[in-house]
Design a protein around this motif. Structure first.
Motif, PDB file in Angstrom:
ATOM      1  N   SER A  84       0.818  -1.218   0.000  1.00 14.65           N
ATOM      2  CA  SER A  84       0.000   0.000   0.000  1.00 14.65           C
ATOM      3  C   SER A  84       0.851   1.267   0.000  1.00 14.65           C
ATOM      4  N   LYS A  85       2.110   1.175   0.421  1.00 23.77           N
ATOM      5  CA  LYS A  85       2.973   2.363   0.445  1.00 23.77           C
ATOM      6  C   LYS A  85       3.278   2.886  -0.958  1.00 23.77           C
ATOM      7  N   LEU A  86       3.091   2.049  -1.978  1.00 19.69           N
ATOM      8  CA  LEU A  86       3.400   2.474  -3.346  1.00 19.69           C
ATOM      9  C   LEU A  86       2.590   3.690  -3.765  1.00 19.69           C
ATOM     10  N   LYS A  87       1.374   3.824  -3.239  1.00 18.28           N
ATOM     11  CA  LYS A  87       0.545   4.977  -3.605  1.00 18.28           C
ATOM     12  C   LYS A  87       1.121   6.283  -3.061  1.00 18.28           C
ATOM     13  N   ASP A  88       1.956   6.200  -2.034  1.00 18.18           N
ATOM     14  CA  ASP A  88       2.588   7.387  -1.456  1.00 18.18           C
ATOM     15  C   ASP A  88       3.921   7.720  -2.121  1.00 18.18           C
ATOM     16  N   MET A  89       4.404   6.806  -2.923  1.00 17.30           N
ATOM     17  CA  MET A  89       5.711   6.984  -3.549  1.00 17.30           C
ATOM     18  C   MET A  89       5.559   7.601  -4.939  1.00 17.30           C
ATOM     19  N   GLY A  90       6.606   8.277  -5.388  1.00 16.69           N
ATOM     20  CA  GLY A  90       6.588   8.916  -6.704  1.00 16.69           C
ATOM     21  C   GLY A  90       7.321   8.104  -7.754  1.00 16.69           C
ATOM     22  N   ILE A  91       7.265   6.787  -7.639  1.00 16.69           N
ATOM     23  CA  ILE A  91       7.980   5.933  -8.589  1.00 16.69           C
ATOM     24  C   ILE A  91       7.013   5.338  -9.606  1.00 16.69           C
ATOM     25  N   THR A  92       7.589   4.922 -10.724  1.00 17.35           N
ATOM     26  CA  THR A  92       6.818   4.271 -11.777  1.00 17.35           C
ATOM     27  C   THR A  92       7.346   2.851 -11.932  1.00 17.35           C
ATOM     28  N   LEU A  93       6.488   1.867 -11.683  1.00 16.21           N
ATOM     29  CA  LEU A  93       6.890   0.478 -11.885  1.00 16.21           C
ATOM     30  C   LEU A  93       6.685   0.130 -13.355  1.00 16.21           C
ATOM     31  N   VAL A  94       7.721  -0.440 -13.956  1.00 18.65           N
ATOM     32  CA  VAL A  94       7.687  -0.797 -15.377  1.00 18.65           C
ATOM     33  C   VAL A  94       8.073  -2.268 -15.527  1.00 18.65           C
ATOM     34  N   PRO A  95       7.655  -2.905 -16.624  1.00 15.87           N
ATOM     35  CA  PRO A  95       8.023  -4.314 -16.813  1.00 15.87           C
ATOM     36  C   PRO A  95       9.541  -4.492 -16.867  1.00 15.87           C
ATOM     37  N   SER A  96       9.991  -5.560 -16.245  1.00 16.06           N
ATOM     38  CA  SER A  96      11.400  -5.940 -16.323  1.00 16.06           C
ATOM     39  C   SER A  96      11.602  -6.770 -17.579  1.00 16.06           C
ATOM     40  N   ARG A  97      12.859  -6.998 -17.944  1.00 14.30           N
ATOM     41  CA  ARG A  97      13.162  -7.741 -19.170  1.00 14.30           C
ATOM     42  C   ARG A  97      13.036  -9.253 -19.002  1.00 14.30           C
ATOM     43  N   LYS A  98      13.472  -9.795 -17.848  1.00 15.01           N
ATOM     44  CA  LYS A  98      13.547 -11.254 -17.690  1.00 15.01           C
ATOM     45  C   LYS A  98      12.735 -11.813 -16.524  1.00 15.01           C
ATOM     46  N   VAL A  99      12.326 -10.974 -15.584  1.00 10.74           N
ATOM     47  CA  VAL A  99      11.555 -11.454 -14.436  1.00 10.74           C
ATOM     48  C   VAL A  99      10.191 -10.775 -14.420  1.00 10.74           C
ATOM     49  N   LYS A 100       9.253 -11.377 -13.692  1.00  9.79           N
ATOM     50  CA  LYS A 100       7.908 -10.802 -13.597  1.00  9.79           C
ATOM     51  C   LYS A 100       7.844  -9.639 -12.615  1.00  9.79           C
ATOM     52  N   VAL A 101       8.796  -9.581 -11.691  1.00  6.82           N
ATOM     53  CA  VAL A 101       8.866  -8.469 -10.746  1.00  6.82           C
ATOM     54  C   VAL A 101       9.189  -7.203 -11.541  1.00  6.82           C
ATOM     55  N   SER A 103      10.506  -3.329 -12.513  1.00  3.51           N
ATOM     56  CA  SER A 103      11.650  -2.460 -12.247  1.00  3.51           C
ATOM     57  C   SER A 103      11.126  -1.056 -11.954  1.00  3.51           C
ATOM     58  N   ILE A 104      12.012  -0.179 -11.509  1.00  5.99           N
ATOM     59  CA  ILE A 104      11.638   1.203 -11.200  1.00  5.99           C
ATOM     60  C   ILE A 104      12.205   2.113 -12.283  1.00  5.99           C
ATOM     61  N   LYS A 105      11.324   2.778 -12.998  1.00  4.50           N
ATOM     62  CA  LYS A 105      11.714   3.630 -14.126  1.00  4.50           C
ATOM     63  C   LYS A 105      12.696   4.725 -13.712  1.00  4.50           C
ATOM     64  N   GLU A 106      12.489   5.342 -12.572  1.00  2.00           N
ATOM     65  CA  GLU A 106      13.305   6.473 -12.136  1.00  2.00           C
ATOM     66  C   GLU A 106      14.679   6.072 -11.607  1.00  2.00           C
ATOM     67  N   ALA A 107      14.896   4.799 -11.353  1.00  5.83           N
ATOM     68  CA  ALA A 107      16.166   4.333 -10.786  1.00  5.83           C
ATOM     69  C   ALA A 107      17.308   4.494 -11.788  1.00  5.83           C
ATOM     70  N   LEU A 108      18.509   4.636 -11.261  1.00  6.13           N
ATOM     71  CA  LEU A 108      19.697   4.735 -12.110  1.00  6.13           C
ATOM     72  C   LEU A 108      20.017   3.393 -12.760  1.00  6.13           C
ATOM     73  N   ALA A 109      19.635   2.308 -12.090  1.00  4.48           N
ATOM     74  CA  ALA A 109      19.837   0.961 -12.631  1.00  4.48           C
ATOM     75  C   ALA A 109      18.839   0.017 -11.979  1.00  4.48           C
ATOM     76  N   ASN A 110      18.538  -1.067 -12.679  1.00  9.55           N
ATOM     77  CA  ASN A 110      17.683  -2.136 -12.162  1.00  9.55           C
ATOM     78  C   ASN A 110      18.365  -3.460 -12.475  1.00  9.55           C
ATOM     79  N   ILE A 111      18.531  -4.281 -11.448  1.00  9.26           N
ATOM     80  CA  ILE A 111      19.226  -5.559 -11.581  1.00  9.26           C
ATOM     81  C   ILE A 111      18.210  -6.663 -11.296  1.00  9.26           C
TER      82      ILE A 111
END
Length: 172
Positions: A84-101, A103-111
């Protein structure tokens, strides 16, 4: 003073787990590279955390590298519980390339990681992730190394964070 604090300041990351309505993000400092070949990372998470339960359930996670501009999101991810904390955050969740979890668009990197192994150590579980893919902002990693102008975040203590200076010192 807690003895583990002697190891700080320490880089801060966001660990994404779950997907769909269960997607969750937590702040984590206890993240490390474990192997170059194959590329593996480890993250230590307490069993009481929602992220722990979701990694156990789905056997995958994403480690996102935040910048100073994401400090508010890091703070929310580290102090509030559950998806539920995601609604308070200013991040954008985007599809990852190889996993279903996601990634965060605004991050400098996603592993993107698939759980390779887990082991309990005291009050934390070490999740070993085999890296399946990663994405990054090219300008934040010029020449294959971090560009410190992008304000990589490190945790000092509870609500105190620092970034790395733009000055590089070389050992001779």
């Amino acid at each position: 003073m807690e003895g583990y604090r002697l190891l700080y300041p320490m880089r801060t990351y966001l660990v994404v787990s779950g997907h769909g309505d269960e997607a969750n993000v937590m702040a984590a400092d206890w993240v490390t590279v474990l192997s170059f070949d194959p590329f593996m990372v480890g993250v230590a998470i307490a069993p009481k955390r929602t992220t722990h339960k979701l990694i156990k359930k789905y056997n995958e996670f994403v480690i996102s590298v935040p910048s100073l501009e994401m400090l508010r999101d890091v703070w929310i991810a580290g102090t509030k519980k559950g998806p539920s904390k995601l609604k308070d955050m200013g991040i954008t969740l985007v599809p990852s390339r190889k996993v279903k979890v996601p990634s965060i668009k605004e991050a400098l990197a996603n592993i993107e990681c698939e759980v390779y192994d887990t082991k309990d150590y005291g009050d934390h579980t070490l999740f070993v992730g085999k890296v399946l893919a990663y994405t990054y902002k090219e300008e934040a990693f010029e020449g294959g190394k971090p560009n410190l102008k992008f304000n990589f975040l490190a945790h000092v203590s509870w609500s105190e964070f620092v970034t790395f200076q733009d000055k590089i010192y070389r050992a001779e």
